[in-house]
Design a protein around this motif. Structure first.
Motif, PDB file in Angstrom:
ATOM      1  N   LYS A  62       1.077  -1.346  -0.162  1.00 12.91           N
ATOM      2  CA  LYS A  62      -0.472  -0.185   0.651  1.00 12.91           C
ATOM      3  C   LYS A  62       0.945   1.496  -0.115  1.00 12.91           C
ATOM      4  O   LYS A  62       1.890   1.454   0.919  1.00 12.91           O
ATOM      5  CB  LYS A  62      -0.920   0.220   1.166  1.00 12.91           C
ATOM      6  CG  LYS A  62      -2.107  -1.035   1.206  1.00 12.91           C
ATOM      7  CD  LYS A  62      -2.798  -1.109   2.208  1.00 12.91           C
ATOM      8  CE  LYS A  62      -4.135  -1.785   3.134  1.00 12.91           C
ATOM      9  NZ  LYS A  62      -3.219  -3.607   2.864  1.00 12.91           N
TER      10      LYS A  62
ATOM     11  N   TYR B 269      -8.640  -7.913  -0.076  1.00  5.28           N
ATOM     12  CA  TYR B 269      -8.656  -6.059  -0.684  1.00  5.28           C
ATOM     13  C   TYR B 269      -8.701  -6.143  -2.588  1.00  5.28           C
ATOM     14  O   TYR B 269      -9.793  -5.547  -3.019  1.00  5.28           O
ATOM     15  CB  TYR B 269      -7.281  -6.229  -0.406  1.00  5.28           C
ATOM     16  CG  TYR B 269      -6.848  -5.693   0.775  1.00  5.28           C
ATOM     17  CD1 TYR B 269      -7.180  -3.734   1.516  1.00  5.28           C
ATOM     18  CD2 TYR B 269      -6.142  -6.259   1.651  1.00  5.28           C
ATOM     19  CE1 TYR B 269      -7.277  -3.110   2.496  1.00  5.28           C
ATOM     20  CE2 TYR B 269      -6.370  -5.808   2.943  1.00  5.28           C
ATOM     21  CZ  TYR B 269      -5.762  -4.059   3.137  1.00  5.28           C
ATOM     22  OH  TYR B 269      -6.310  -3.728   4.706  1.00  5.28           O
TER      23      TYR B 269
ATOM     24  N   VAL C 140      -6.990  -0.107  -4.143  1.00  7.31           N
ATOM     25  CA  VAL C 140      -6.107  -0.467  -3.071  1.00  7.31           C
ATOM     26  C   VAL C 140      -5.496  -0.002  -2.827  1.00  7.31           C
ATOM     27  O   VAL C 140      -4.051  -0.003  -3.259  1.00  7.31           O
ATOM     28  CB  VAL C 140      -5.919  -2.140  -2.721  1.00  7.31           C
ATOM     29  CG1 VAL C 140      -5.219  -2.378  -1.575  1.00  7.31           C
ATOM     30  CG2 VAL C 140      -7.410  -2.826  -2.854  1.00  7.31           C
TER      31      VAL C 140
ATOM     32  N   GLN D 286     -10.675  -3.392  -8.057  1.00  5.33           N
ATOM     33  CA  GLN D 286     -11.092  -4.213  -7.014  1.00  5.33           C
ATOM     34  C   GLN D 286     -11.780  -5.017  -8.043  1.00  5.33           C
ATOM     35  O   GLN D 286     -13.137  -4.600  -8.875  1.00  5.33           O
ATOM     36  CB  GLN D 286     -12.093  -4.042  -6.293  1.00  5.33           C
ATOM     37  CG  GLN D 286     -11.805  -3.198  -5.372  1.00  5.33           C
ATOM     38  CD  GLN D 286     -11.403  -3.079  -3.599  1.00  5.33           C
ATOM     39  OE1 GLN D 286     -12.414  -3.539  -3.028  1.00  5.33           O
ATOM     40  NE2 GLN D 286     -10.753  -2.441  -3.000  1.00  5.33           N
TER      41      GLN D 286
ATOM     42  N   ARG E 235     -15.759  -4.820  -0.281  1.00  8.44           N
ATOM     43  CA  ARG E 235     -16.069  -3.788  -0.712  1.00  8.44           C
ATOM     44  C   ARG E 235     -16.720  -2.763  -0.836  1.00  8.44           C
ATOM     45  O   ARG E 235     -18.394  -3.039  -0.468  1.00  8.44           O
ATOM     46  CB  ARG E 235     -15.310  -3.676  -2.525  1.00  8.44           C
ATOM     47  CG  ARG E 235     -16.278  -3.762  -3.494  1.00  8.44           C
ATOM     48  CD  ARG E 235     -17.138  -5.542  -3.735  1.00  8.44           C
ATOM     49  NE  ARG E 235     -15.547  -5.686  -4.263  1.00  8.44           N
ATOM     50  CZ  ARG E 235     -15.009  -6.752  -5.006  1.00  8.44           C
ATOM     51  NH1 ARG E 235     -16.144  -8.286  -4.996  1.00  8.44           N
ATOM     52  NH2 ARG E 235     -14.418  -7.692  -5.464  1.00  8.44           N
TER      53      ARG E 235
ATOM     54  N   GLU F 298      -8.409   0.781   1.977  1.00  5.91           N
ATOM     55  CA  GLU F 298      -7.431   0.453   3.687  1.00  5.91           C
ATOM     56  C   GLU F 298      -7.637  -0.571   4.667  1.00  5.91           C
ATOM     57  O   GLU F 298      -8.050  -1.519   4.784  1.00  5.91           O
ATOM     58  CB  GLU F 298      -7.119   1.683   4.153  1.00  5.91           C
ATOM     59  CG  GLU F 298      -6.623   2.583   3.243  1.00  5.91           C
ATOM     60  CD  GLU F 298      -5.920   3.981   3.854  1.00  5.91           C
ATOM     61  OE1 GLU F 298      -5.379   4.160   5.194  1.00  5.91           O
ATOM     62  OE2 GLU F 298      -6.304   5.000   3.018  1.00  5.91           O
ATOM     63  N   LYS F 299      -9.009  -0.274   4.835  1.00  6.46           N
ATOM     64  CA  LYS F 299      -9.638  -0.021   5.880  1.00  6.46           C
ATOM     65  C   LYS F 299      -9.148  -0.817   7.526  1.00  6.46           C
ATOM     66  O   LYS F 299      -9.617  -1.857   8.142  1.00  6.46           O
ATOM     67  CB  LYS F 299     -10.547  -2.151   5.581  1.00  6.46           C
ATOM     68  CG  LYS F 299     -10.852  -2.474   3.976  1.00  6.46           C
ATOM     69  CD  LYS F 299     -10.810  -4.207   3.382  1.00  6.46           C
ATOM     70  CE  LYS F 299     -10.897  -4.379   1.782  1.00  6.46           C
ATOM     71  NZ  LYS F 299     -12.649  -3.888   1.815  1.00  6.46           N
TER      72      LYS F 299
END
Length: 813
Positions: free
Chosen positions: A151, A203, A312, A331, A351, A418-419
Motif C-alpha cells: 500500500k 482487498y 487499494v 477490485q 468492498r 485500506e479497511k
C-alpha cells in the motif's frame, strides 16, 4: 436475554470462559452452563492444509484455492441439544449437511490473531438428524493471509500484520437426554480438498471456477478417498474468547436502479447508492467462458466505470505494489463458467461500490438477476432523526449509510482502500455513531483491539495494528476517549475498573513521549482546508485525556491521581491558552479550527468568551461561501461551539446550503454517502468516509437537543434542549438510552406556536431547556398518570426538570 448479554459485555475481560451458554438460554442445564467453549481445556485442535505458503511474494498472486474441510459422524439416538463452537484465523464458512450454519459472514471478527481470537457459538439442535451427518468448513484468507500488496508503495501487510496459513478450530458438543455427551472436534480425522474458489483476497477480490465445484462435499456419503488428512497446527497463538459483539451479516438487499450495455459491450449495473458489501448475480447457462466484475463508486461522463477512488492503497502504476502485484490494484472478481445456470456470490470479500461493470456476459442481465448485498456489523439500529427539510434527511441517510459501510467488525476510515481502524476517525465520530446506533458492545471490542495494538514506547495509528505509527496522540488516544464515551453514554463502569491500571500506564507513556506537555509531533486536523498545527489539536487531545483520567480516578476513589490529573489538565489548558489565545498566532492557521478547539475544550477564560465567539463567527464568515473549512476534528468542534456560543440559525444555514464546501454540496452532486474530502474527488479519495459525518451528532444534540449529563452518566439524568431554527418547520428524533427510548419532536404552528412531543424513559429524569421570549407562555400536559404543572419549578422560564413519562408542551405568544 438483553440483561444476560449486557452481563457478557461487562464481564468479558475477566470471566469469559463461563459465558457461551449464557447467551443461549436461561433454561440450560448445569452441564451446559459449565462448558467453556473453546478454552484451552478442550481437545479441539487447530487444523489446516498441509501445503506450505509461497516463499516468494509474487507467488501469492497465483491461484491458491480455498480449502474445503469435512467430517462425517453418526448419531444413533435422539439428542437433547447440540452446540458448535468455531473460529478461524482468516475467515470461515461452515455448513451442516449441506446447509449454512448461521447467518454470519466474514467471521471471525478481525483482531490481532496472536493476541485474541473470538469464536462463535451456534445451536445446531434442529439441524442435526439421526443417522449420518457431515460438518463442512471453507477457509478464506481474510486478514490472516493477505496478499503482499505494498500500500502506497511501502506498507506490506504480510510484514505489518500477524499472518500465516488459514486455520480453524471447532467443537461440536452433543448432549443426550440421559446426561451423556459426545464431541466432534477438529483433529487429524478431518479431511480436506480444494474447491471452486481459486482466489480470494479481502482487498483485490475473488476468482471462482464453476467447473471445480465438488457437488455434495459437505453432505453425508460424499466419497473423499482422494482427499488428504487435515494437518494439525499450532494456531496463531491468540487467546480464544467468545464473541460478545454484533456479528457481520448481510443486512440489506439492494435492488439495482438500472442495468445498461455500453458501446464496448460491457454491462453496467447501477445500484443507486454507494455501500459496502458484495452481490448476488444469476449466471445463465452458456453465459461465456470467463465473466469479470469490476467495481467503483463513480462512472465517467461516457458511462464507463471509474474505479479509481476504490483502488487499494493507491497502487496505480507498475512496480508500486511489489512483485506480482497488478499495475492498478482495483477490485475485481472473476467467474469461470461451466455452462450451467448458477447464482454467484463471492465469499470472503467486501468492498464499497455503487457501480458494477460486467465483462464477458453474452446477454445483458435483467434487473432481477442482480442484487447488491449490504454487509455490516449488526449493531442495534433503533435511533432516528428526520425533519421537514428533505436535504437534511438526505444528509442523514448518507451519513448512516457511510457509517454502516464502515462497520465490518472494525470501524474503518474506508472499507475499500485500506479497511483500517484509525483512531483519529474514531475520536472524531464515536459520539456520532453512538447517537445513531447502540455501539456499546462494538466499541468494547474496539477498546480491546487497542489494548492488543499498543506498545509501551510509541503511538500507533490503528487497531488492529497495521504497521502505521505517525499520527500521534490524536489517534492512539481513541483507546481512552472511547472508554470515556462508553462510560458517558452507557455508564459502563466495569470497563473503567478493568482497564484502570492500564490507563494509568498509558498516561505515563504519554508523559514520557511529551514531557513538556505541548504535543510537538503527529497529525493534526486532517483534511482541513487550511493548515492547523499539531500543537493545538494534539495538546487538546492530551488535555481531554487528562480530564478523563481525573474523572476515572474519582470513580475509582483514587484521590491522589484525581488531584494529579486535575493538575495536569490545568497545566495543559494554560499552555494551550498561552500559545494560542494570549498572544497573536502569526503562522498560517485555520482560524475556524483554532477558535472552535479553544471553545470546545473550555480553554477560553470566561471574561474572554464573547471575544472568542466573535472571532469564531468572523472566521466562519470568511470561510469559502461562508462555510466550514475545518478537518477531521475541527468540524465536530465548530458544529458544537458555533451552536453553543453564537446562533443555531448560522449553523443551520450552512448545513442547509448546497454551496461548496458542505454536506448539501455533496448531496447536490449526487452523493449517497459522505466524501473523504470537502472537495469532490474522482481519482484519489474515497466517496464513503465517516470523518465528516459528525453533522449527524449536531442533528441529535442541537435540533433534537438530546444530550448526556456528565454528572449522571448513562442517561439516568440527561439534558433535553431542542433548538428551533427559523427556517425549519419540524423535526423528530429518538434515542434509545440504557433506560429506554428518549423522544424529542417539535413542530411549528401557523400561529407561530411550537409544540414539543417528548418522552422520558422509566427511571430517568430530563433537564429540559426550551428557548422562550418574555411575551410567550408555556403549557404542558402528560399523556398518562397524575401530573400537576404547578409543581414543576421553572416552568415559566422554559428551564425545568421532568420525571419519566410522555409530555406535550406548547409555547405560544
Amino acid at each position: 436475554m438483553k440483561e444476560i448479554q449486557s452481563m457478557i459485555t461487562k464481564t468479558i475481560g475477566r470471566s469469559w470462559f463461563m459465558l457461551p451458554f449464557l447467551a443461549i438460554s436461561c433454561q440450560e442445564s448445569q452441564k451446559d452452563m459449565q462448558d467453556c467453549g473453546l478454552c484451552e481445556d478442550t481437545a479441539a485442535e487447530w487444523i489446516q492444509v498441509a501445503e506450505k505458503l509461497p516463499e516468494e511474494d509474487s507467488l501469492f498472486y497465483l491461484p491458491r484455492p480455498a480449502p474445503l474441510f469435512r467430517r462425517e459422524f453418526t448419531l444413533a439416538e435422539k439428542i437433547d441439544s447440540a452446540r458448535l463452537f468455531i473460529t478461524a484465523a482468516g475467515y470461515y464458512k461452515a455448513s451442516l449437511n449441506g446447509q449454512p450454519i448461521g447467518k454470519n459472514v466474514l467471521d471471525p471478527a478481525w483482531t490481532d490473531y496472536s493476541k485474541r481470537i473470538y469464536y462463535t457459538t451456534y445451536d445446531l439442535t434442529s439441524q442435526l438428524t439421526e443417522g449420518n451427518n457431515c460438518l463442512g468448513v471453507i477457509l478464506g484468507n481474510g486478514f490472516y493471509n493477505p496478499l503482499p500488496l505494498r500500500k502506497w508503495g511501502r506498507r506490506n501487510p504480510r510484514v505489518d500484520l500477524t499472518v500465516g496459513k488459514p486455520t480453524f478450530t471447532a467443537r461440536l458438543v452433543i448432549y443426550y437426554p440421559n446426561g451423556e455427551t459426545n464431541e466432534i472436534k477438529t483433529d487429524a480425522s478431518w479431511t480436506y480438498g480444494y474447491g471452486p474458489l481459486v482466489k480470494n483476497s479481502v482487498y483485490i477480490g475473488a476468482m471462482y471456477d464453476q467447473g471445480k465445484q465438488k457437488e455434495g462435499w459437505d453432505r453425508p456419503g460424499f466419497i473423499d478417498a482422494s482427499w488428504q488428512a487435515a494437518q494439525v497446527g499450532e494456531g496463531p497463538g491468540g487467546e480464544l474468547q467468545p464473541a460478545f459483539f454484533p456479528p457481520v451479516r448481510i443486512m440489506e438487499e439492494i435492488q439495482p436502479k438500472a442495468v445498461s450495455t455500453l458501446s464496448n459491450g460491457k454491462h453496467m449495473v447501477d445500484m443507486g447508492v454507494n455501500f459496502t458489501g458484495t452481490y448476488r448475480i444469476r449466471i445463465p447457462p452458456h453465459a461465456g467462458d470467463t465473466i469479470t466484475f469490476r467495481f467503483g463508486e463513480r462512472i465517467y461522463d461516457d458511462g464507463t466505470l471509474n474505479p479509481m477512488t476504490t483502488v487499494v492503497g493507491q497502487i496505480k502504476r507498475e512496480g508500486i505494489g511489489g512483485p506480482g502485484a497488478p499495475p492498478i490494484a482495483w477490485q475485481t472478481d472473476s467467474y469461470v463458467s461451466a455452462n450451467k445456470e448458477a447464482f454467484f456470490t463471492p465469499d470472503f470479500v467486501y468492498r464499497t461500490y455503487r457501480y458494477m461493470e460486467i465483462d464477458g456476459l453474452k446477454e445483458q442481465p435483467a434487473l432481477s438477476d442482480v442484487q447488491g448485498l449490504f454487509i455490516y456489523s449488526d449493531v442495534p439500529d433503533k435511533n432516528s432523526f428526520t425533519s421537514s427539510n428533505a436535504l437534511l434527511n438526505d444528509i442523514q441517510d448518507a451519513v448512516k449509510r457511510t457509517f454502516l459501510s464502515n462497520l465490518v467488525s472494525v470501524q474503518s476510515d474506508c472499507a475499500v482502500r485500506e479497511k483500517f481502524g484509525y483512531g483519529g476517525d474514531l475520536n472524531a465520530t464515536n459520539e456520532s455513531f453512538i447517537y445513531n446506533f447502540d455501539m456499546q458492545e462494538f466499541y468494547t471490542k474496539t477498546v480491546y483491539d487497542w489494548v492488543d495494538a499498543m506498545n509501551d514506547s510509541t503511538f500507533v495509528d490503528t487497531a488492529p495494528y497495521a504497521g502505521i505509527k505517525y499520527c500521534g496522540i490524536s489517534w492512539e488516544s481513541a483507546y481512552l476517549i472511547t472508554q470515556y464515551y462508553l462510560y458517558l453514554y452507557y455508564n459502563d463502569t466495569d470497563l473503567v475498573e478493568e482497564l484502570y491500571e492500564r490507563n494509568l500506564q498509558w498516561m505515563e507513556k504519554v508523559a514520557r513521549i511529551h514531557p513538556d506537555g505541548l504535543v510537538e509531533s503527529g497529525l493534526s486536523d486532517h483534511e482541513s482546508l487550511e493548515p492547523v498545527p499539531v500543537q493545538l489539536t494534539g495538546t487538546a487531545h492530551y488535555l481531554q485525556c487528562a480530564r478523563i483520567m481525573k474523572t476515572f480516578a474519582a470513580k475509582m476513589g483514587d484521590k491522589q491521581n484525581e488531584e494529579r490529573f486535575g493538575a495536569l489538565a490545568e497545566n495543559l489548558k494554560n499552555q494551550i491558552r498561552a500559545a494560542f489565545w494570549e498572544q497573536p498566532v502569526t503562522e498560517a492557521i485555520n482560524k475556524q479550527t483554532l477558535f472552535a478547539t479553544l471553545l470546545y475544550h473550555d480553554i477560553i477564560p470566561e471574561e474572554d468568551l464573547e471575544a472568542a465567539r466573535d472571532s469564531l463567527v468572523l472566521a466562519v464568515q470568511n470561510g469559502p461561501s461562508g462555510h466550514f473549512n475545518t478537518g477531521i476534528f475541527g468540524t465536530k468542534y465548530v458544529l458544537e461551539t458555533l451552536s453553543e456560543h453564537a446562533s443555531i440559525n448560522e449553523v443551520y444555514a450552512i448545513v442547509n446550503s448546497t454551496q461548496y464546501p458542505g454536506w448539501g454540496h455533496m448531496i447536490d452532486r449526487g452523493a449517497t454517502s459522505i466524501w473523504e474530502t470537502w472537495k469532490e474527488s474522482d481519482n484519489t479519495f474515497t466517496n464513503s468516509h465517516p470523518m465528516f459525518g459528525t453533522v449527524t451528532e449536531w442533528f441529535y444534540r442541537w435540533l433534537g437537543g438530546i444530550r448526556p449529563d456528565p454528572e449522571n452518566p448513562g442517561f439516568k439524568v440527561f439534558v433535553l434542549a431542542p433548538s428551533v431554527p427559523v427556517e425549519l418547520d419540524s423535526m423528530a428524533s429518538n434515542y434509545h438510552s440504557p433506560h429506554g427510548e428518549i423522544k424529542s419532536n417539535w413542530k411549528k404552528g401557523l400561529d407561530g406556536s411550537i409544540t414539543y412531543e417528548i418522552k422520558i424513559p422509566d427511571g430517568s429524569k430530563a433537564k429540559v431547556s426550551l428557548l422562550m421570549r418574555t411575551d410567550q407562555s408555556l403549557s404542558i400536559e402528560k399523556r398518562e398518570g397524575d401530573f400537576n404543572p404547578e409543581n414543576v419549578k421553572g416552568l415559566a422560564s422554559g428551564n425545568f426538570e421532568l420525571e419519566e413519562g410522555e409530555y406535550t408542551i406548547r409555547i405560544s405568544s
